[in-house]
Design a protein around this motif. Structure first.
Motif, PDB file in Angstrom:
ATOM      1  N   LYS A   1      25.825  42.116 -13.116  1.00 20.14           N
ATOM      2  CA  LYS A   1      26.403  40.657 -12.814  1.00 20.14           C
ATOM      3  C   LYS A   1      25.954  39.759 -13.709  1.00 20.14           C
ATOM      4  O   LYS A   1      24.912  39.790 -14.287  1.00 20.14           O
ATOM      5  N   ARG A   2      26.767  38.876 -14.156  1.00 19.93           N
ATOM      6  CA  ARG A   2      26.715  37.714 -15.049  1.00 19.93           C
ATOM      7  C   ARG A   2      25.816  36.999 -14.490  1.00 19.93           C
ATOM      8  O   ARG A   2      25.844  36.643 -13.149  1.00 19.93           O
ATOM      9  N   GLY A   3      25.350  35.997 -15.147  1.00 17.16           N
ATOM     10  CA  GLY A   3      24.191  35.256 -14.503  1.00 17.16           C
ATOM     11  C   GLY A   3      25.040  33.737 -13.889  1.00 17.16           C
ATOM     12  O   GLY A   3      24.327  32.791 -13.289  1.00 17.16           O
ATOM     13  N   ASP A   4      26.265  33.739 -13.879  1.00 13.43           N
ATOM     14  CA  ASP A   4      26.952  32.667 -13.257  1.00 13.43           C
ATOM     15  C   ASP A   4      27.843  32.859 -12.340  1.00 13.43           C
ATOM     16  O   ASP A   4      28.952  32.161 -11.947  1.00 13.43           O
ATOM     17  N   GLN A   5      27.503  34.251 -11.416  1.00  7.71           N
ATOM     18  CA  GLN A   5      28.414  34.516 -10.478  1.00  7.71           C
ATOM     19  C   GLN A   5      28.234  34.222  -9.289  1.00  7.71           C
ATOM     20  O   GLN A   5      29.025  34.148  -8.420  1.00  7.71           O
ATOM     21  N   ALA A   6      27.024  34.328  -8.650  1.00  4.70           N
ATOM     22  CA  ALA A   6      26.659  33.899  -7.276  1.00  4.70           C
ATOM     23  C   ALA A   6      25.676  33.040  -6.982  1.00  4.70           C
ATOM     24  O   ALA A   6      24.713  32.768  -7.568  1.00  4.70           O
ATOM     25  N   GLY A   7      25.705  32.474  -5.713  1.00  6.91           N
ATOM     26  CA  GLY A   7      24.827  31.341  -5.132  1.00  6.91           C
ATOM     27  C   GLY A   7      23.316  31.773  -5.329  1.00  6.91           C
ATOM     28  O   GLY A   7      22.414  30.992  -5.567  1.00  6.91           O
TER      29      GLY A   7
ATOM     30  N   ALA B   1      37.542  36.603  -1.647  1.00 10.31           N
ATOM     31  CA  ALA B   1      36.162  36.324  -1.755  1.00 10.31           C
ATOM     32  C   ALA B   1      35.791  34.650  -1.244  1.00 10.31           C
ATOM     33  O   ALA B   1      36.570  33.966  -1.703  1.00 10.31           O
ATOM     34  N   ARG B   2      34.804  34.285  -0.612  1.00 13.28           N
ATOM     35  CA  ARG B   2      34.391  32.901  -0.412  1.00 13.28           C
ATOM     36  C   ARG B   2      33.254  32.566  -0.679  1.00 13.28           C
ATOM     37  O   ARG B   2      32.182  33.407  -0.645  1.00 13.28           O
ATOM     38  N   ARG B   3      33.057  31.181  -1.372  1.00  9.03           N
ATOM     39  CA  ARG B   3      31.893  30.817  -2.044  1.00  9.03           C
ATOM     40  C   ARG B   3      30.897  30.627  -0.908  1.00  9.03           C
ATOM     41  O   ARG B   3      31.062  30.237   0.339  1.00  9.03           O
ATOM     42  N   GLY B   4      29.626  31.313  -1.126  1.00 11.69           N
ATOM     43  CA  GLY B   4      28.561  31.222  -0.077  1.00 11.69           C
ATOM     44  C   GLY B   4      28.561  32.399   0.807  1.00 11.69           C
ATOM     45  O   GLY B   4      27.588  32.413   1.666  1.00 11.69           O
ATOM     46  N   ILE B   5      29.622  33.258   0.816  1.00 11.62           N
ATOM     47  CA  ILE B   5      29.578  34.328   1.554  1.00 11.62           C
ATOM     48  C   ILE B   5      29.577  35.494   0.690  1.00 11.62           C
ATOM     49  O   ILE B   5      28.599  36.464   0.530  1.00 11.62           O
TER      50      ILE B   5
END
Length: 167
Positions: A37-43, A161-165
């Motif tokens: 995973k890149r550092g800008d992918q997930a909350g 895919a949903r932001r925050g989920i």
């Protein structure tokens, strides 16, 4: 202890984050690294970076394709070196999210992971690994294994895919 979160269901990374939060709440020093995973992918990455500072690293190159092997292998090696340095500094818990994914694609070598497991055990450090397809040798070595099973997912109905989920 060696803890494993595996399976095809959603929630392995979330389980790792929860384990890290629990350990922090008990005064343990935690390092959290993410393979692939890149550092800008997930909350969770933003929150972990705030909580852990230099003890958080998402060093991946993003989605893996066989043509990108060398890049992904280099990133995996960098994360392993970072993890080793933090063990030398005495972290109590090392969480390596998607380590099993990296292992299953040959980006992380079995002998490298075995060495890390042995090192953590010898030093009395907790090691948390996640990813699909935990090999039997890791399951045998582990103290706790959770197999997260998918029962239903929105992707199966064509959802996105949903932001925050999902991220």
């Amino acid at each position: 202890m060696l803890l494993i979160y595996t399976g095809n269901g959603k929630g392995k990374t979330s389980a790792c984050v929860g384990q890290a939060i629990r350990a922090l709440g008990q005064g343990l020093t935690v390092a959290f690294g993410q393979f692939m995973k890149r550092g800008d992918q997930a909350g969770e990455q933003e929150m972990l970076a705030k909580l852990l500072g230099e003890r958080f690293l998402a060093s991946g190159a993003g989605f893996y394709r066989d043509t990108d092997f060398d890049t992904h292998r280099e990133k995996a090696t960098q994360l392993l070196c970072w993890a080793g340095e933090l063990l030398d500094r005495g972290v109590d818990m090392l969480v390596l999210d998607e380590a099993l994914y990296a292992l299953n694609h040959g980006l992380l070598m079995e002998e490298e992971l075995r060495e890390l497991i042995t090192r953590c055990k010898d030093q009395g450090r907790h090691l948390v690994l996640s990813g699909r397809g935990a090999p039997s040798w890791i399951v045998e070595l582990a103290d706790i294994v959770s197999d997260i099973t998918e029962v239903k997912h929105v992707y199966a109905q064509g959802g996105k895919a949903r932001r925050g989920i999902e991220f």
